[in-house]
Motif scaffolding. Structure first.
Motif: not given
Length: 330
Positions: A157-158, A160-161, A168, A270, A273
């Motif tokens: 999760v980390t 991927s974020t 971005d 993740v 979405n």
């Protein structure tokens, strides 16, 4: 009688009395047949030592797989979970419904292609960096290994974020460096799969790198020096010398990579979405999650899980069988 060679007890002076039953060796010495033999143990001894691990694996693996297969043969939706309707046996009805769904086959094809690309990329990057570790000095080697292990230890999760922030469209540094403006990597289907592939390779290559590097260090240096003296290039040394000697290790890392990459869930969920726009980036694990928890069709989700398990078992067994035919020992 003086001068007689016979002493008391009838023994010849200066000689050792010969004992019966002890064979004489070539050098004149005698070997005893009463030497202790190594204890072999009973045939059940290895299973006694393996019993605790087998009990733990049985509780963590066998029982969940049994429950997964059982639910896949039942009608098990939110109505059955809440107790509003009785659970009924469907046989292979869930599998027939699943195989008759075109979306399932589309997701299955996307999963196979995506997993294959991840496995090939991970092996290529990991093996290349493993060879690089043997060519650099101690300090760069330590820095590279620490960086790789840090990426491997990062939660999915980390990681991927972080990759989403890097790519971005508004604040990510990658678009600024490449001059892409406000390009969205997760909008297009193939660009989103590429972004997830990069993250999967980033968090998976350290396992391949460390394992292959350990195997290379075990190869006798005389073999590599002989290949270099014969004028072989680095690519030729890897292809003709190292790869055949490291085949058992490469088999292990390949099978592990296939299992990990075929059941990718967190990165897709993740970074896209939940599967991308209109499900364009769905893979089987995310598809099963949507069926089971988003649509409350737990039986269909379980059927997808059973199909994934059978595919992974088939790929592993076929791969090992091909190696057996080639005479390779693992």
């Amino acid at each position: 009688m003086t001068g007689s060679p016979i002493g008391s007890g009838g023994a010849v002076r200066g000689r050792v009395p010969r004992r019966r039953g002890l064979p004489r060796s070539r050098g004149g010495s005698r070997k005893s047949n009463t030497a202790p033999r190594p204890y072999r143990g009973s045939s059940s001894t290895p299973w006694i030592y393996l019993a605790p691990a087998l009990v733990v694996l049985g509780g963590l693996l066998v029982y969940p797989v049994y429950q997964l297969g059982l639910i896949s043969f039942l009608e098990y939706t939110q109505a059955q979970v809440s107790g509003g309707e009785p659970t009924t046996f469907q046989g292979f009805g869930n599998y027939a419904e699943l195989f008759g769904d075109r979306e399932f086959w589309r997701v299955l094809l996307a999963t196979v292609v995506f997993a294959a690309a991840c496995v090939v990329s991970t092996l290529a990057v990991g093996c290349a960096l493993a060879v690089l570790l043997t060519r650099v000095r101690a300090v760069p080697r330590l820095a590279l290994m620490l960086a790789g292990l840090g990426a491997w230890a990062t939660p999915a999760v980390t990681g991927s974020t972080v990759w989403l922030l890097l790519f971005d469209p508004d604040f990510g540094p990658v678009n600024r460096m490449l001059g892409l403006g406000d390009h969205s990597w997760t909008y297009g289907r193939y660009s989103a799969f590429l972004l997830v592939l990069l993250e999967v390779v980033w968090c998976s290559f350290p396992f391949v790198m460390v394992t292959v590097y350990a195997g290379i260090r075990a190869v006798p240096s005389e073999v590599l020096e002989a290949a270099a003296l014969d004028g072989a290039s680095q690519w030729r040394i890897w292809r003709s010398v190292l790869a055949p000697m490291l085949r058992p290790i490469l088999v292990v890392v390949t099978i592990q990579s296939v299992i990990w990459d075929f059941k990718v869930f967190t990165q897709i969920y993740v970074m896209t979405n939940g599967g991308g726009i209109a499900g364009q980036n769905l893979v089987l694990n995310v598809y099963a999650y949507q069926k089971a928890f988003a649509s409350s069709q737990y039986s269909l989700g379980s059927a997808i899980g059973v199909v994934m398990l059978l595919i992974l078992l088939a790929v592993t067994l076929v791969y090992l069988r091909l190696l057996r035919r080639q005479g390779e020992e693992l």
